[in-house]
Design a protein around this motif. Structure first.
Motif, PDB file in Angstrom:
ATOM      1  N   ALA A 194       0.860  -1.140   0.169  1.00 47.53           N
ATOM      2  CA  ALA A 194      -0.065   0.076   0.128  1.00 47.53           C
ATOM      3  C   ALA A 194       0.864   1.333   0.166  1.00 47.53           C
ATOM      4  CB  ALA A 194      -0.969  -0.072   1.075  1.00 47.53           C
ATOM      5  N   GLY A 195       0.381   2.358  -0.576  1.00 43.93           N
ATOM      6  CA  GLY A 195       1.126   3.612  -0.773  1.00 43.93           C
ATOM      7  C   GLY A 195       0.911   4.463   0.454  1.00 43.93           C
ATOM      8  N   PRO A 196       1.446   5.553   0.626  1.00 41.63           N
ATOM      9  CA  PRO A 196       1.312   6.487   1.896  1.00 41.63           C
ATOM     10  C   PRO A 196      -0.163   6.919   2.099  1.00 41.63           C
ATOM     11  CG  PRO A 196       2.423   7.574   0.089  1.00 41.63           C
ATOM     12  CD  PRO A 196       2.452   6.138  -0.362  1.00 41.63           C
ATOM     13  N   VAL A 197      -0.776   7.320   0.959  1.00 39.03           N
ATOM     14  CA  VAL A 197      -2.327   7.755   1.242  1.00 39.03           C
ATOM     15  C   VAL A 197      -3.135   6.674   1.508  1.00 39.03           C
ATOM     16  CG1 VAL A 197      -4.357   8.391  -0.271  1.00 39.03           C
ATOM     17  CG2 VAL A 197      -2.150   9.378  -0.693  1.00 39.03           C
ATOM     18  N   ALA A 198      -2.845   5.281   1.132  1.00 43.05           N
ATOM     19  CA  ALA A 198      -3.810   4.218   1.578  1.00 43.05           C
ATOM     20  C   ALA A 198      -3.459   3.848   3.139  1.00 43.05           C
ATOM     21  CB  ALA A 198      -3.415   2.951   0.727  1.00 43.05           C
ATOM     22  N   LEU A 199      -2.149   4.012   3.356  1.00 49.99           N
ATOM     23  CA  LEU A 199      -1.799   3.661   4.855  1.00 49.99           C
ATOM     24  C   LEU A 199      -2.283   4.797   5.825  1.00 49.99           C
ATOM     25  CD1 LEU A 199       2.081   2.723   3.843  1.00 49.99           C
ATOM     26  CD2 LEU A 199       0.149   0.963   5.146  1.00 49.99           C
ATOM     27  N   ALA A 200      -2.374   5.928   5.306  1.00 50.52           N
ATOM     28  CA  ALA A 200      -2.992   7.063   6.271  1.00 50.52           C
ATOM     29  C   ALA A 200      -4.261   6.936   6.298  1.00 50.52           C
ATOM     30  CB  ALA A 200      -2.361   8.344   5.616  1.00 50.52           C
ATOM     31  N   ARG A 201      -4.878   6.418   5.235  1.00 57.12           N
ATOM     32  CA  ARG A 201      -6.549   6.309   5.032  1.00 57.12           C
ATOM     33  C   ARG A 201      -6.878   5.335   6.339  1.00 57.12           C
ATOM     34  NH1 ARG A 201      -9.386   2.449   2.194  1.00 57.12           N
ATOM     35  NH2 ARG A 201     -11.608   3.038   1.737  1.00 57.12           N
ATOM     36  N   ALA A 202      -6.204   4.131   6.046  1.00 56.75           N
ATOM     37  CA  ALA A 202      -6.451   2.986   7.112  1.00 56.75           C
ATOM     38  C   ALA A 202      -6.213   3.381   8.538  1.00 56.75           C
ATOM     39  CB  ALA A 202      -5.468   1.928   6.825  1.00 56.75           C
ATOM     40  N   GLN A 203      -5.187   4.449   8.979  1.00 55.24           N
ATOM     41  CA  GLN A 203      -4.973   4.937  10.049  1.00 55.24           C
ATOM     42  C   GLN A 203      -6.352   5.794  10.602  1.00 55.24           C
ATOM     43  OE1 GLN A 203      -1.126   5.910  12.185  1.00 55.24           O
ATOM     44  NE2 GLN A 203      -1.561   7.818  11.390  1.00 55.24           N
ATOM     45  N   ARG A 204      -6.527   6.455   9.565  1.00 56.49           N
ATOM     46  CA  ARG A 204      -7.676   7.471   9.905  1.00 56.49           C
ATOM     47  C   ARG A 204      -9.076   6.746  10.349  1.00 56.49           C
ATOM     48  NH1 ARG A 204      -5.638  10.560   5.302  1.00 56.49           N
ATOM     49  NH2 ARG A 204      -7.220   9.474   4.202  1.00 56.49           N
ATOM     50  N   ALA A 205      -9.307   5.722   9.702  1.00 57.12           N
ATOM     51  CA  ALA A 205     -10.415   4.883   9.816  1.00 57.12           C
ATOM     52  C   ALA A 205     -10.413   4.237  11.249  1.00 57.12           C
ATOM     53  CB  ALA A 205     -10.510   3.630   8.738  1.00 57.12           C
ATOM     54  N   HIS A 206      -9.202   3.720  11.653  1.00 55.75           N
ATOM     55  CA  HIS A 206      -9.030   3.168  12.837  1.00 55.75           C
ATOM     56  C   HIS A 206      -9.373   4.396  14.026  1.00 55.75           C
ATOM     57  CE1 HIS A 206      -7.576   1.150  16.524  1.00 55.75           C
ATOM     58  NE2 HIS A 206      -6.549   2.072  16.616  1.00 55.75           N
ATOM     59  N   THR A 207      -8.900   5.715  13.741  1.00 53.20           N
ATOM     60  CA  THR A 207      -9.092   6.361  14.942  1.00 53.20           C
ATOM     61  C   THR A 207     -10.622   6.803  15.040  1.00 53.20           C
ATOM     62  OG1 THR A 207      -6.792   7.523  14.273  1.00 53.20           O
ATOM     63  CG2 THR A 207      -8.336   8.852  15.261  1.00 53.20           C
ATOM     64  N   ALA A 208     -11.224   6.841  13.572  1.00 56.28           N
ATOM     65  CA  ALA A 208     -12.628   7.230  13.762  1.00 56.28           C
ATOM     66  C   ALA A 208     -13.350   6.150  14.581  1.00 56.28           C
ATOM     67  CB  ALA A 208     -13.126   7.320  12.211  1.00 56.28           C
ATOM     68  N   ARG A 209     -12.895   4.807  14.185  1.00 51.28           N
ATOM     69  CA  ARG A 209     -13.700   3.686  15.181  1.00 51.28           C
ATOM     70  C   ARG A 209     -13.607   3.891  16.423  1.00 51.28           C
ATOM     71  NH1 ARG A 209     -12.479  -0.483  17.630  1.00 51.28           N
ATOM     72  NH2 ARG A 209     -10.502  -0.542  16.952  1.00 51.28           N
ATOM     73  N   VAL A 210     -12.486   4.255  16.944  1.00 49.91           N
ATOM     74  CA  VAL A 210     -12.018   4.582  18.433  1.00 49.91           C
ATOM     75  C   VAL A 210     -12.918   5.360  18.856  1.00 49.91           C
ATOM     76  CG1 VAL A 210     -10.457   5.238  19.966  1.00 49.91           C
ATOM     77  CG2 VAL A 210      -9.711   3.559  18.240  1.00 49.91           C
ATOM     78  N   LEU A 211     -13.266   6.715  18.264  1.00 46.45           N
ATOM     79  CA  LEU A 211     -13.890   7.763  18.652  1.00 46.45           C
ATOM     80  C   LEU A 211     -15.278   7.465  18.845  1.00 46.45           C
ATOM     81  CD1 LEU A 211     -11.878  10.810  16.939  1.00 46.45           C
ATOM     82  CD2 LEU A 211     -11.848  10.022  19.509  1.00 46.45           C
ATOM     83  N   LEU A 212     -15.825   6.847  17.514  1.00 45.27           N
ATOM     84  CA  LEU A 212     -17.294   6.566  17.353  1.00 45.27           C
ATOM     85  C   LEU A 212     -17.508   5.582  18.593  1.00 45.27           C
ATOM     86  CD1 LEU A 212     -17.542   5.879  13.658  1.00 45.27           C
ATOM     87  CD2 LEU A 212     -19.019   7.324  14.823  1.00 45.27           C
ATOM     88  N   GLN A 213     -16.656   4.580  18.934  1.00 42.48           N
ATOM     89  CA  GLN A 213     -17.185   3.514  20.043  1.00 42.48           C
ATOM     90  C   GLN A 213     -16.737   3.867  21.414  1.00 42.48           C
ATOM     91  OE1 GLN A 213     -15.577  -0.112  18.433  1.00 42.48           O
ATOM     92  NE2 GLN A 213     -17.456  -0.328  17.168  1.00 42.48           N
TER      93      GLN A 213
END
Length: 472
Positions: A134-153
């Protein structure tokens, strides 16, 4: 080509055996996806083991997501500690992964990441894709998704606030990513939170702080880490106090968008477990700093280490074997702020406390004994150029010395040694703690080559056993 194909088949066969045995030692080292379900998991996922011909393997969660697979709701693979390789490796891929983890792509874009590494954006894209899928954009996107899940839950924040706090540029981008990664809307993902997270949500607000579990793989020895932090604590910036029979480490943080106060609670080591966590609570003036603050805590407590690899290597040495057996999973603590660590290592605790009181920024809302941020290098270079930290602060402020997560360790060491007032012993400590190098031996100390690449950990074992003292 045939040799490469055979190697990959042998490697993947070994990975499948780890999946069959639900071996938690490999959580985060790789991920597996099931083509018939469209879901990817961590190796220790408790679900029924899929057939080998239906399984694909990926180096990162981002690579699995990029191939169209969704995160398993049962094992939550995006929450596992990252591969220890990224903290150990000194090459451009390892440096890039550390910078992405620190949020550089979200703040500065791919061009900023490439500039810090000294490569073109195309070169960085090519090397990351080849190594981790995966490239840097995809890696950052995955990290943003994880942060969002933590905040949502774990918080009751409105979805719109969570979208921007996680680093997304728009609510639409946020919604599309959550659906793609978790096959749920943000509202559905919040409703599906585990009972522990739903309970935490009632008390998790910006004013009350965000509760988190900082996961680690394998055994973990919290005692020596908290002992070190307690010995080094700089008044006004840090404190270690007792609570319910266990210690709590609290400190202030200067972050890209604001400031923070973090608290990490000591947990008793649990023998025989495949992993665990440290409980933390973060108070942030700007929620966009969540990812960065978590990564800095992970480096401070060395939570992304691979204790299995370290203990296997060092445990084979006759001198170290009894020490490793007595303290399995002993870590090599890093730093929450590399520049701060370098200055403190040079001047000592007493002078560091003086610098805090004279040049540190007072918090807008002090919390108990935590009243200041440690002074920035620019402040020390401008206001105290003739002090003991002056030359180092100037070198840090103007970029002559770089200690960020993507810094080249050898280049940083050469630059540090050129700064007046720094000797080789001080630089060795900075390389170990600020740059997270797992394989440092202080000058003048004979250390066997058999301890490579984990000499920093070996010395921590000797220190914990009272067999070696470092006056820094």
């Amino acid at each position: 080509m045939k040799g490469t194909a055979e190697y990959e088949k042998t490697r993947d066969d070994g990975r499948y055996e780890a999946v069959r045995s639900r071996d938690a030692r490999f959580d985060g080292a790789f991920f597996f996806a099931v083509e018939t379900t469209g879901i990817y998991c961590r190796p220790s996922c408790p679900a029924i083991t899929p057939r080998r011909h239906n399984v694909r393997f990926f180096a990162t969660a981002a690579a699995a997501q990029g191939s169209g697979f969704r995160a398993c709701r049962r094992c939550r693979p995006d929450a596992v500690p990252g591969s220890a390789d990224w903290n150990v490796r000194a090459d451009v891929v390892g440096r890039a992964m550390r910078l992405i983890g620190d949020g550089v792509v979200d703040r500065e874009g791919v061009a900023g990441l490439a500039g810090r590494l000294g490569y073109s954006a195309r070169q960085v894209q090519r090397q990351l894709t080849a190594e981790v899928g995966a490239g840097p954009v995809a890696l950052a996107r995955a990290q943003r998704a994880h942060t969002a899940r933590v905040l949502l839950q774990t918080t009751g924040l409105p979805v719109t606030e969570i979208a921007f706090a996680s680093g997304f540029a728009s609510v639409r981008q946020f919604n599309d990513t959550i659906r793609a990664v978790y096959a749920s809307t943000p509202t559905e993902l919040r409703a599906a939170a585990p009972a522990r997270d739903r309970t935490a949500r009632h008390t998790a607000t910006p004013s009350a702080g965000i509760p988190l579990r900082l996961a680690h793989r394998g055994p973990y020895q919290p005692g020596p880490v908290f002992d070190l932090l307690q010995r080094e604590a700089v008044a006004g910036v840090e404190e270690v106090s007792g609570e319910d029979g266990h210690r709590v480490y609290r400190r202030t943080l200067r972050l890209p968008y604001g400031t923070g106060i973090v608290a990490v609670r000591e947990r008793p080591e649990r023998p025989g477990t495949g992993g665990g966590w440290l409980d933390a609570r973060l108070h942030l003036t700007d929620l966009r700093d969540l990812t960065t603050s978590v990564q800095r805590l992970r480096r401070l407590f060395d939570l992304d280490a691979d204790p299995y690899a370290v203990d296997e290597r060092l445990g084979a040495d006759p001198r170290l074997a009894p020490l490793v057996a007595a303290r399995p999973g002993l870590r090599s603590p890093g730093s929450a702020d590399p520049d701060e660590l370098a200055v403190r290592t040079l001047v000592g605790r007493a002078e560091a406390e003086r610098l805090v009181q004279r040049y540190g920024k007072v918090l807008d809302a002090p919390c108990g004994t935590l009243t200041h941020l440690f002074p920035e290098p620019a402040a020390l270079a401008g206001d105290a150029p003739d002090g003991p930290a002056g030359p180092l602060a100037a070198a840090l402020a103007d970029g002559t010395v770089r200690l960020d997560p993507g810094a080249d360790r050898d280049e940083a060491e050469r630059a540090l040694l050129a700064v007046p007032g720094l000797d080789a012993r001080t630089v060795a400590v900075v390389r170990t703690r600020a740059l997270g190098d797992p394989d440092v031996a202080p000058p003048g100390l004979t250390v066997p080559d058999a301890w490579r690449p984990w000499r920093s950990y070996a010395l921590n074992h000797l220190r914990a056993a009272g067999e070696w003292e470092n006056d820094r």
